[in-house]
Design an enzyme around this catalytic site. Structure first.
Site, PDB file in Angstrom:
ATOM      1  N   ASP A  11      95.070  17.800   5.765  1.00  0.00           N
ATOM      2  CA  ASP A  11      95.514  18.347   7.053  1.00  0.00           C
ATOM      3  C   ASP A  11      96.457  19.534   6.857  1.00  0.00           C
ATOM      4  O   ASP A  11      97.194  19.587   5.864  1.00  0.00           O
ATOM      5  CB  ASP A  11      96.206  17.235   7.866  1.00  0.00           C
ATOM      6  N   ASN A  59      87.097  15.256  15.676  1.00  0.00           N
ATOM      7  CA  ASN A  59      87.153  16.709  15.499  1.00  0.00           C
ATOM      8  C   ASN A  59      86.081  17.470  16.293  1.00  0.00           C
ATOM      9  O   ASN A  59      86.190  18.686  16.461  1.00  0.00           O
ATOM     10  CB  ASN A  59      87.083  17.097  14.019  1.00  0.00           C
TER      11      ASN A  59
HETATM   12  C1  IPE Z   1      92.609  14.523  10.366  1.00  0.00           C
HETATM   13  O1  IPE Z   1      93.127  15.771  10.704  1.00  0.00           O
HETATM   14  C2  IPE Z   1      91.157  14.629  10.089  1.00  0.00           C
HETATM   15  C3  IPE Z   1      90.816  15.442   8.936  1.00  0.00           C
HETATM   16  C4  IPE Z   1      91.619  15.909   8.029  1.00  0.00           C
HETATM   17  C5  IPE Z   1      89.421  15.677   8.817  1.00  0.00           C
HETATM   18  P1  IPE Z   1      93.358  16.154  12.239  1.00  0.00           P
HETATM   19  O2  IPE Z   1      94.202  17.371  12.248  1.00  0.00           O
HETATM   20  O3  IPE Z   1      92.071  16.220  12.952  1.00  0.00           O
HETATM   21  O4  IPE Z   1      94.167  14.871  12.725  1.00  0.00           O
HETATM   22  P2  IPE Z   1      94.797  14.522  14.130  1.00  0.00           P
HETATM   23  O5  IPE Z   1      93.666  14.391  15.075  1.00  0.00           O
HETATM   24  O6  IPE Z   1      95.716  15.659  14.469  1.00  0.00           O
HETATM   25  O7  IPE Z   1      95.521  13.242  13.908  1.00  0.00           O
HETATM   26  C1  IPE Z   2      92.626  20.060   8.649  1.00  0.00           C
HETATM   27  O1  IPE Z   2      93.390  21.117   9.109  1.00  0.00           O
HETATM   28  C2  IPE Z   2      91.160  20.401   8.626  1.00  0.00           C
HETATM   29  C3  IPE Z   2      90.375  19.614   9.588  1.00  0.00           C
HETATM   30  C4  IPE Z   2      90.816  18.708  10.399  1.00  0.00           C
HETATM   31  C5  IPE Z   2      88.964  19.894   9.613  1.00  0.00           C
HETATM   32  P1  IPE Z   2      93.658  21.335  10.661  1.00  0.00           P
HETATM   33  O2  IPE Z   2      92.622  22.255  11.191  1.00  0.00           O
HETATM   34  O3  IPE Z   2      93.804  20.054  11.385  1.00  0.00           O
HETATM   35  O4  IPE Z   2      95.051  22.100  10.595  1.00  0.00           O
HETATM   36  P2  IPE Z   2      96.283  21.925  11.549  1.00  0.00           P
HETATM   37  O5  IPE Z   2      96.606  20.480  11.667  1.00  0.00           O
HETATM   38  O6  IPE Z   2      95.882  22.516  12.865  1.00  0.00           O
HETATM   39  O7  IPE Z   2      97.369  22.724  10.881  1.00  0.00           O
HETATM   40 MG    MG Z   3      95.412  18.840  11.867  1.00  0.00          MG
END
Ligand code: IPE
Ligand code: IPE
Ligand code: MG
Length: 217
Positions: A11, A59
């Site tokens: 993340d 997602n």
């Molecule tokens: C968790 O990251 C899922 C992945 C890393 C694929 P998110 O950024 O989607 O998590 P939430 O929804 O904010 O908890």
């Molecule tokens: C994790 O990074 C990647 C996925 C969930 C696919 P994020 O896209 O959630 O990044 P933040 O949380 O917005 O920084």
């Molecule tokens: Mg995230």
């Protein structure tokens, strides 16, 4: 004995890009580049299973452009990395409901799985369109199909295990989440019942072997 199985919630790609006034997409591009050296670092540390959360069932709620960017990057990753996986002996597997992906991406996934199945090195599992709740429900339905004459009151944990998506792998010893949030976000819910949890503020594109060592320590 050190950990055998490490699971990671990758993340913080979006925030990494935002901090640099870059589009989120570039955060995902940079995040994908972290994976190859990480797989190598895990191998060098005797880790036998590495499971990465790449795309959750939640997602899909992201803007359509971001979802298609992520799908495109995943396809590119598979196209680019299979030859290196062969060199490193990596065994690749995907968990999650792949039927939602475009046929081209499903083909790339199947090709990566088939062509690395006989390797002897680390098990690299990527969770995409994966959710822990989906996994448990799916396993329960499969159990019922496999045991049509049994009532659900006969279902127990050892009976469910072979139908879960990580069947055959040891449960994770360590779950790492980068990006500063202290939650599991529907990752390996069943499998993490006794897993040690490690949360770090480091953003995923910055994650490296030294940070892996901190988590292991
Ligand atoms: C968790 O990251 C899922 C992945 C890393 C694929 P998110 O950024 O989607 O998590 P939430 O929804 O904010 O908890
Ligand atoms: C994790 O990074 C990647 C996925 C969930 C696919 P994020 O896209 O959630 O990044 P933040 O949380 O917005 O920084
Ligand atoms: Mg995230």
């Amino acid at each position: 004995m050190g950990p055998r199985h490490i699971a990671i919630i990758m993340d913080g790609n979006g925030r990494w890009a935002k901090n640099r006034h870059l589009p989120r997409t570039l955060g995902h591009v940079k995040g994908a580049k972290v994976v190859r050296p990480l797989v190598k670092a895990c191998t060098e540390r005797g880790i036998t299973h590495l499971t990465l959360f790449a795309f959750s069932t939640e997602n899909w709620r992201r803007p359509p452009e971001e979802v298609s960017t992520l799908m495109g990057l995943f396809g590119q990753y598979l196209e680019k990395e299979v030859s290196d996986m062969q060199k490193q002996g990596v065994r690749f597997r995907l968990i999650g409901d792949r039927s939602a992906f475009a046929q081209g991406l499903q083909d790339l996934i199947a090709h990566a799985e088939l062509s690395t199945a006989h390797n002897q090195g680390i098990h690299l599992t990527v969770a995409a369109n994966y959710g822990g709740q989906w996994d448990i429900l799916n396993a329960t339905r499969e159990w019922q199909r496999a045991n049509p004459l049994k009532g659900l009151e006969l279902l127990d944990a050892p009976g469910l295990a072979p139908h879960l998506s990580m069947a055959g792998a040891p449960d994770p010893d360590l779950l790492i989440r980068t990006g500063g949030e202290s939650r599991i976000s529907n990752f390996l819910l069943w499998q993490c019942a006794y897993t040690e949890l490690y949360f770090t503020d480091a953003l995923w594109p910055d994650f490296n072997a030294a940070m892996l060592d901190d988590a292991l320590a």
